[in-house]
Structures are given as C-alpha cells and as structure tokens.
Design an enzyme around this catalytic site. Structure first.
Site, short mmCIF file in Angstrom:
data_model
loop_
_atom_site.label_atom_id
_atom_site.label_comp_id
_atom_site.label_asym_id
_atom_site.label_seq_id
_atom_site.Cartn_x
_atom_site.Cartn_y
_atom_site.Cartn_z
NE ARG A 25 24.92 -27.21 27.63
CZ ARG A 25 24.55 -26.56 28.75
NH1 ARG A 25 24.82 -25.29 28.92
NH2 ARG A 25 23.89 -27.21 29.69
CE1 TYR A 86 26.75 -27.26 1.70
CE2 TYR A 86 26.05 -26.37 3.81
CZ TYR A 86 26.24 -27.44 2.97
OH TYR A 86 25.91 -28.70 3.40
CG ASP A 160 31.20 -19.82 4.93
OD1 ASP A 160 32.36 -20.25 5.03
OD2 ASP A 160 30.20 -20.55 4.83
CE LYS A 185 32.71 -29.08 3.73
NZ LYS A 185 31.75 -28.54 4.63
C1 LIG Z 1 31.10 -22.79 2.45
C2 LIG Z 1 30.42 -23.68 3.44
N1 LIG Z 1 29.88 -23.14 4.54
C3 LIG Z 1 29.24 -23.90 5.46
C4 LIG Z 1 29.12 -25.27 5.30
C5 LIG Z 1 28.40 -26.08 6.34
O1 LIG Z 1 29.31 -26.76 7.14
P1 LIG Z 1 29.04 -28.21 7.80
O2 LIG Z 1 28.84 -29.18 6.69
O3 LIG Z 1 30.30 -28.44 8.60
O4 LIG Z 1 27.84 -28.07 8.66
C6 LIG Z 1 29.67 -25.87 4.17
C7 LIG Z 1 29.54 -27.34 3.96
O5 LIG Z 1 29.76 -27.85 2.91
C8 LIG Z 1 30.34 -25.05 3.21
O6 LIG Z 1 30.86 -25.59 2.09
#
Ligand SMILES: Cc1ncc(COP(=O)(O)O)c(C=O)c1O
Length: 373
Positions: A25, A86, A160, A185
């Site tokens: 970890r 998101y 992000d 992604k």
């Molecule tokens: C812009 C964005 N940030 C964060 C996330 C969250 O990521 P995860 O699905 O890997 O937990 C997503 C998921 O679709 C996203 O599109």
C-alpha cells in the site's frame, strides 16, 4: 517493460529496517513507475530526492483520487466548485462530504473571468475545484487566472485535467497546485482499467498527499498500474487522432439539419474558442480534445431513437477510449446531479455527449448520419 510486482509485503533486514519497500500500500514499484510517468507528463518538476514519485500519486479510481484530495481540507472548510463538473464529483461533495466532513460547498460558473473573480471573492474558499473542458457542457476555464486568484486568497487550486490529458494542457505549468485525472479515460485509453491520479509540483503538498494516500489506502493495484502505464505510451498518437477526428465530426454535425447546436471548443461558435486555442495545444498547434456535446432537434424520444440506432459509436458511460462512445448525460453520467441544477446548466433531454475514438473518421460520420436519419 516494468514488471507487475504482486508482492504485498517485503522482507526486512532487521525489525523496522526495510530495503526501500515495506508494504505494497505504501510502496509498489509498478505503481511507482506509473506515478513517476504521470508526474513527468504533467510537469511536476519535482525530483525523486524531493518526493519518491516526483509528486505523482495513483488511486483505485478517479473518485478515490478526488476523495483523497478533499482530505487535505479541515472539517467545515469551504470548497468553491465549478458548476459544471462530472456528476460523481458533484455527488461526492453534496451527498457525502457536506455531511461527513461538514464542507461548505459553493458552485459557480468559473468559465468566464468576471464570474471567476466574483465567485472567489464571495466564497473565500480553502480549495477551488475546476474542470476544463468541463463535463458535459465543455466550458473552458482560464487556468492561469484561476491560479492567480486562488493564490491571492490562499486557496489550494485543483484542475481535473481528464478531458484534455497532459498532451493538450498542463495546468501545473500555469501555477495550479494539483492536477487530478480519471486515469480510466485518456490515460488508460482502452476502456479496460479504472484508476485515478493526483499530481502536484509543491513539495509540501506532495508530502501531505503521500501521507493521505497511505493513510486512506485507496491505492491503484499493480495490475491496473501496469495497464495504465501501457496506455500512456500511446497517449500522444491517440490524442492527435482524437482531436483531428473530433474537429471533423463537430464541423460536419454543425451543418446537419437534425442538430440544433454543437458544442466543441475547436469551433469558432464556442464562446471560449479563443481561450481554448491558447490553452490547449498539441505539438505547438491548437488542439481541442475528443469530446463533443450535441443538442439534437426534438426531445427525449428523438434522442433515445438516435442513441439506439448508432452502430459504431457504443452507447455507454465513460470516455477517452480508442472506441467511440456516446451517451445521454441527463439519464446516464449526470443523473446524480439534481434535475433543477441540470436544467440551469443546460443538460437537457436533447443533449448527447460523444467521445470520439480512433476509428476511421469517415465510418464515424456515416454512422452518425444513418442514426440521425
Ligand atoms: C471529468 C471526470 N472526472 C472524474 C471522473 C471520475 O473518475 P472514475 O470514474 O475513474 O472514478 C470522471 C468519470 O467519468 C470524469 O469524467
């Protein structure tokens, strides 16, 4: 290629004296390789002497990364969050951390310089959270202005960077404190791994994040770190293809009679086109990513029919993979955003979101045309 280190624990020479790896970890060489790679791509500028993985940290998902990042805040702190984020980020803040951490969460449009300045002055936040391009309405935030305003009020600024990837924009270079990714992604790129990252260029934040990553424990496993690292090797060529195909498709759809509006930062009709052209670049040229948002003519019935009829675009949540995906944010990715907030943001029943993959662009256009017919 870095091996997949599956060991959960490592032999010590003497009690408390380990050879650099104690417990997986805390220390895992496969994860470390991915973490150093993403730190380098995001220009953390930290050396291994300053931080063992140069300011890069990998987590079990994007949301695990966001959750750990929020732990930097004390109970009751104020978070200024972009209004269009998101749905899962919205849900974590509103439905979990308001209750469990007492966070005061303010949502605001950070997509224009004036509203950004106004929102920061009004909220006096401890953390500012932005997405650019945002999900799903593709607003662009001026990251340089965000860093300047954030520092002036002592806030930790977080971007992000999932939609752009470090190939198109590197917010740390503009003074942002922390970059976050859903590695699920574009970084992974093949829709076969779930992961998340945080990267910082500030040694003190790196120290705190290292502590939090280990203390909370939502780390990326070695198999997933291996897959994410393998995905990253082709990020540059994939992003090039995503960008050129998406621009072509956006232009095509803009003149389609069944389409009311196309939102794509690469189109001159996008309100932040000039900022996007300055901020998002690939090999020195403007590049706008692979995500397109489309307002169709008609309502839910027409949208549903269209989404059921596509053959190459796969109807599925997520984005950023080699295969093209299409989805309906109001019913799918953003269902967790309350209906009145969705309406304010323009996430209507006729809005669909495309993640343009790397297939032949002529096939993709033909597919959209036949489904729209
Ligand atoms: C812009 C964005 N940030 C964060 C996330 C969250 O990521 P995860 O699905 O890997 O937990 C997503 C998921 O679709 C996203 O599109």
């Amino acid at each position: 290629m870095p091996p997949i280190y599956t060991s959960s624990t490592f032999i010590q020479e003497s009690p408390g004296v380990h050879k650099g790896y104690e417990y997986s970890r805390s220390h895992n060489a496969t994860r470390f390789a991915f973490e150093r790679c993403i730190a380098d791509l995001e220009s953390s500028g930290l050396t291994e002497a300053q931080d063992r993985t140069c300011g890069g940290f990998a987590f079990a998902s994007g949301l695990a990364a966001i959750g750990t990042c929020l732990e930097l805040l004390d109970a009751g702190a104020t978070v200024l969050c972009m209004d269009d984020v998101y749905g899962g980020t919205n849900r974590l803040l509103q439905r979990v951390r308001k209750r469990s951490q007492g966070l005061q969460v303010t949502f605001a449009d950070l997509g224009s310089a004036e509203s950004l300045e106004r929102a920061v002055a009004a909220a006096r936040p401890a953390m500012i959270w932005a997405e650019t391009p945002s999900n799903p309405t593709l607003k662009i935030v001026d990251v340089q202005a965000l860093a300047r305003l954030g520092h002036a009020c002592g806030a930790i600024t977080v971007v992000d960077n999932t939609f752009a990837s470090p190939m198109l924009q590197r917010p740390l270079e503009h003074g942002i404190d922390i970059v976050m990714h859903s590695a699920t992604k574009y970084l992974g790129g093949h829709s076969d791994v779930v992961g998340g990252c945080l990267v910082t260029s500030r040694p003190q934040l790196a120290e705190r994040l290292r502590f939090m990553q280990n203390a909370i424990g939502s780390v990326l496993g070695p198999f997933d770190a291996y897959l994410a690292l393998r995905g990253v090797k082709t990020l540059a060529v994939r992003m090039h293809r995503h960008c050129t195909s998406a621009l072509q498709i956006a232009r095509h759809l803009e003149s389609h009679p069944a389409v009311k509006q196309v939102v794509y930062p690469g189109l001159p009709s996008h309100p932040h086109h000039a900022l996007a052209a300055r901020q998002m670049r690939l090999a020195g040229e403007p590049a706008f990513g692979g995500m397109i948002t489309v307002h169709l003519r008609g309502g839910i019935a027409e949208s549903r029919r269209f989404l059921e009829r596509v053959r190459i675009f796969a109807l599925a949540e997520s984005l950023g993979g080699v295969e093209s995906l299409i989805e309906h944010p109001a019913i799918m990715t953003h269902a967790s955003v309350p209906a009145d907030e969705r309406a304010k943001l323009g996430i209507s029943d006729s809005l669909v979101r495309l993640s343009v993959g790397i297939e032949a662009v002529t096939d993709l256009i033909e597919d959209l045309d036949q489904a729209l017919r």
